[in-house]
Motif scaffolding. Sequence first.
Motif, PDB file in Angstrom:
ATOM      1  N   LEU A  42      83.360 -77.511  66.606  1.00 16.69           N
ATOM      2  CA  LEU A  42      82.675 -77.062  65.394  1.00 16.69           C
ATOM      3  C   LEU A  42      83.641 -76.808  64.244  1.00 16.69           C
ATOM      4  O   LEU A  42      83.351 -77.145  63.093  1.00 16.69           O
ATOM      5  CB  LEU A  42      81.847 -75.804  65.704  1.00 16.69           C
ATOM      6  N   THR A  43      84.794 -76.236  64.552  1.00 19.93           N
ATOM      7  CA  THR A  43      85.758 -75.955  63.474  1.00 19.93           C
ATOM      8  C   THR A  43      86.373 -77.242  62.926  1.00 19.93           C
ATOM      9  O   THR A  43      86.838 -77.245  61.789  1.00 19.93           O
ATOM     10  CB  THR A  43      86.857 -74.974  63.923  1.00 19.93           C
ATOM     11  N   ARG A  44      86.356 -78.319  63.697  1.00 20.94           N
ATOM     12  CA  ARG A  44      86.828 -79.612  63.174  1.00 20.94           C
ATOM     13  C   ARG A  44      86.031 -80.034  61.947  1.00 20.94           C
ATOM     14  O   ARG A  44      86.523 -80.760  61.094  1.00 20.94           O
ATOM     15  CB  ARG A  44      86.688 -80.713  64.231  1.00 20.94           C
ATOM     16  N   LEU A  45      84.780 -79.591  61.893  1.00 20.94           N
ATOM     17  CA  LEU A  45      83.915 -79.929  60.760  1.00 20.94           C
ATOM     18  C   LEU A  45      83.961 -78.863  59.671  1.00 20.94           C
ATOM     19  O   LEU A  45      83.243 -78.955  58.685  1.00 20.94           O
ATOM     20  CB  LEU A  45      82.469 -80.086  61.239  1.00 20.94           C
ATOM     21  N   GLY A  46      84.780 -77.841  59.869  1.00 16.34           N
ATOM     22  CA  GLY A  46      84.869 -76.774  58.886  1.00 16.34           C
ATOM     23  C   GLY A  46      83.775 -75.731  59.032  1.00 16.34           C
ATOM     24  O   GLY A  46      83.517 -74.959  58.106  1.00 16.34           O
ATOM     25  N   LEU A  47      83.127 -75.717  60.186  1.00 17.42           N
ATOM     26  CA  LEU A  47      82.083 -74.731  60.433  1.00 17.42           C
ATOM     27  C   LEU A  47      82.708 -73.401  60.847  1.00 17.42           C
ATOM     28  O   LEU A  47      83.778 -73.367  61.446  1.00 17.42           O
ATOM     29  CB  LEU A  47      81.144 -75.213  61.541  1.00 17.42           C
ATOM     30  N   ARG A  48      82.011 -72.333  60.515  1.00 19.59           N
ATOM     31  CA  ARG A  48      82.429 -70.996  60.935  1.00 19.59           C
ATOM     32  C   ARG A  48      81.721 -70.694  62.243  1.00 19.59           C
ATOM     33  O   ARG A  48      80.503 -70.847  62.344  1.00 19.59           O
ATOM     34  CB  ARG A  48      82.043 -69.973  59.857  1.00 19.59           C
ATOM     35  N   VAL A  49      82.470 -70.292  63.269  1.00 16.69           N
ATOM     36  CA  VAL A  49      81.908 -70.034  64.587  1.00 16.69           C
ATOM     37  C   VAL A  49      81.937 -68.533  64.854  1.00 16.69           C
ATOM     38  O   VAL A  49      82.972 -67.889  64.706  1.00 16.69           O
ATOM     39  CB  VAL A  49      82.694 -70.783  65.687  1.00 16.69           C
ATOM     40  N   VAL A  50      80.782 -68.000  65.233  1.00 14.79           N
ATOM     41  CA  VAL A  50      80.647 -66.584  65.542  1.00 14.79           C
ATOM     42  C   VAL A  50      80.244 -66.462  67.005  1.00 14.79           C
ATOM     43  O   VAL A  50      79.201 -66.995  67.409  1.00 14.79           O
ATOM     44  CB  VAL A  50      79.580 -65.918  64.647  1.00 14.79           C
ATOM     45  N   CYS A  51      81.083 -65.798  67.795  1.00 15.08           N
ATOM     46  CA  CYS A  51      80.763 -65.586  69.206  1.00 15.08           C
ATOM     47  C   CYS A  51      80.029 -64.257  69.344  1.00 15.08           C
ATOM     48  O   CYS A  51      80.559 -63.211  68.959  1.00 15.08           O
ATOM     49  CB  CYS A  51      82.029 -65.588  70.051  1.00 15.08           C
ATOM     50  N   LEU A  52      78.820 -64.321  69.845  1.00 12.15           N
ATOM     51  CA  LEU A  52      78.023 -63.119  70.041  1.00 12.15           C
ATOM     52  C   LEU A  52      78.365 -62.494  71.386  1.00 12.15           C
ATOM     53  O   LEU A  52      78.672 -63.203  72.350  1.00 12.15           O
ATOM     54  CB  LEU A  52      76.531 -63.461  69.979  1.00 12.15           C
ATOM     55  N   ASP A  53      78.289 -61.175  71.472  1.00 19.09           N
ATOM     56  CA  ASP A  53      78.604 -60.441  72.688  1.00 19.09           C
ATOM     57  C   ASP A  53      77.502 -60.656  73.707  1.00 19.09           C
ATOM     58  O   ASP A  53      76.351 -60.283  73.479  1.00 19.09           O
ATOM     59  CB  ASP A  53      78.748 -58.954  72.348  1.00 19.09           C
ATOM     60  N   CYS A  54      77.855 -61.260  74.834  1.00 24.52           N
ATOM     61  CA  CYS A  54      76.868 -61.546  75.880  1.00 24.52           C
ATOM     62  C   CYS A  54      76.274 -60.269  76.461  1.00 24.52           C
ATOM     63  O   CYS A  54      75.198 -60.285  77.043  1.00 24.52           O
ATOM     64  CB  CYS A  54      77.498 -62.362  77.006  1.00 24.52           C
ATOM     65  N   ALA A  55      76.985 -59.146  76.325  1.00 22.59           N
ATOM     66  CA  ALA A  55      76.487 -57.873  76.851  1.00 22.59           C
ATOM     67  C   ALA A  55      75.535 -57.203  75.869  1.00 22.59           C
ATOM     68  O   ALA A  55      74.812 -56.283  76.229  1.00 22.59           O
ATOM     69  CB  ALA A  55      77.653 -56.945  77.166  1.00 22.59           C
ATOM     70  N   GLY A  56      75.537 -57.651  74.620  1.00 22.06           N
ATOM     71  CA  GLY A  56      74.659 -57.061  73.607  1.00 22.06           C
ATOM     72  C   GLY A  56      73.203 -57.344  73.915  1.00 22.06           C
ATOM     73  O   GLY A  56      72.861 -58.399  74.431  1.00 22.06           O
ATOM     74  N   ARG A  57      72.359 -56.413  73.611  1.00 21.11           N
ATOM     75  CA  ARG A  57      70.933 -56.576  73.886  1.00 21.11           C
ATOM     76  C   ARG A  57      70.113 -56.094  72.698  1.00 21.11           C
ATOM     77  O   ARG A  57      70.521 -55.220  71.944  1.00 21.11           O
ATOM     78  CB  ARG A  57      70.510 -55.776  75.132  1.00 21.11           C
ATOM     79  N   ASP A  58      68.937 -56.671  72.585  1.00 19.41           N
ATOM     80  CA  ASP A  58      67.905 -56.242  71.648  1.00 19.41           C
ATOM     81  C   ASP A  58      68.426 -56.004  70.233  1.00 19.41           C
ATOM     82  O   ASP A  58      68.879 -56.935  69.593  1.00 19.41           O
ATOM     83  CB  ASP A  58      67.174 -55.018  72.206  1.00 19.41           C
ATOM     84  N   ALA A  59      68.370 -54.767  69.750  1.00 19.85           N
ATOM     85  CA  ALA A  59      68.718 -54.470  68.359  1.00 19.85           C
ATOM     86  C   ALA A  59      70.173 -54.814  68.057  1.00 19.85           C
ATOM     87  O   ALA A  59      70.482 -55.343  66.989  1.00 19.85           O
ATOM     88  CB  ALA A  59      68.432 -53.010  68.031  1.00 19.85           C
ATOM     89  N   ALA A  60      71.081 -54.533  68.987  1.00 19.60           N
ATOM     90  CA  ALA A  60      72.502 -54.810  68.753  1.00 19.60           C
ATOM     91  C   ALA A  60      72.752 -56.309  68.627  1.00 19.60           C
ATOM     92  O   ALA A  60      73.491 -56.752  67.745  1.00 19.60           O
ATOM     93  CB  ALA A  60      73.357 -54.221  69.876  1.00 19.60           C
ATOM     94  N   LEU A  61      72.136 -57.089  69.486  1.00 21.36           N
ATOM     95  CA  LEU A  61      72.293 -58.535  69.437  1.00 21.36           C
ATOM     96  C   LEU A  61      71.644 -59.092  68.172  1.00 21.36           C
ATOM     97  O   LEU A  61      72.203 -59.957  67.501  1.00 21.36           O
ATOM     98  CB  LEU A  61      71.699 -59.190  70.682  1.00 21.36           C
ATOM     99  N   ALA A  62      70.473 -58.575  67.821  1.00 23.69           N
ATOM    100  CA  ALA A  62      69.788 -59.020  66.607  1.00 23.69           C
ATOM    101  C   ALA A  62      70.630 -58.718  65.373  1.00 23.69           C
ATOM    102  O   ALA A  62      70.744 -59.554  64.471  1.00 23.69           O
ATOM    103  CB  ALA A  62      68.421 -58.344  66.500  1.00 23.69           C
ATOM    104  N   GLU A  63      71.247 -57.547  65.328  1.00 24.36           N
ATOM    105  CA  GLU A  63      72.087 -57.185  64.186  1.00 24.36           C
ATOM    106  C   GLU A  63      73.299 -58.105  64.090  1.00 24.36           C
ATOM    107  O   GLU A  63      73.648 -58.573  63.006  1.00 24.36           O
ATOM    108  CB  GLU A  63      72.537 -55.729  64.288  1.00 24.36           C
ATOM    109  N   SER A  64      73.925 -58.379  65.215  1.00 21.27           N
ATOM    110  CA  SER A  64      75.086 -59.287  65.227  1.00 21.27           C
ATOM    111  C   SER A  64      74.697 -60.674  64.745  1.00 21.27           C
ATOM    112  O   SER A  64      75.417 -61.298  63.970  1.00 21.27           O
ATOM    113  CB  SER A  64      75.680 -59.387  66.631  1.00 21.27           C
ATOM    114  N   LEU A  65      73.549 -61.155  65.205  1.00 19.81           N
ATOM    115  CA  LEU A  65      73.084 -62.482  64.809  1.00 19.81           C
ATOM    116  C   LEU A  65      72.757 -62.512  63.318  1.00 19.81           C
ATOM    117  O   LEU A  65      73.127 -63.449  62.612  1.00 19.81           O
ATOM    118  CB  LEU A  65      71.879 -62.897  65.641  1.00 19.81           C
TER     119      LEU A  65
END
Length: 116
Positions: A42-65
Amino acid sequence: PVAAVCPHRVSRWAWGEGLRAGQAVALLVQDLGQVEAMRLGLTRLGLRVVCLDCAGRDAALAESLAQSGAGLVVVDTALADAYAGVMGRLTAYPAVWWNGPGADYASLDLALAEHA
């Protein structure tokens, strides 16, 4: 036919999906080898990659996204229940591609196989 996740295939798939430099892609993927291959492709195309926390749930995951600004998210099929927790918590939802076995639609595995 399941194809290996490799940076070249990921780049070709992302380009075909219309992703361009400056856009963000979120990853909710457990396997660090796959995460790294996706990130490199993805970065080869100049895209920004965001890794979300797999342990995050519900509101925390939604906020990160929401904060990621991602227009597309790749989610492990094994984390479908975790991703379901963001439903009803966002004002806008990114396109979803599923990584791993069991995806009936938007299967990254099948899309990458086409770029083999």
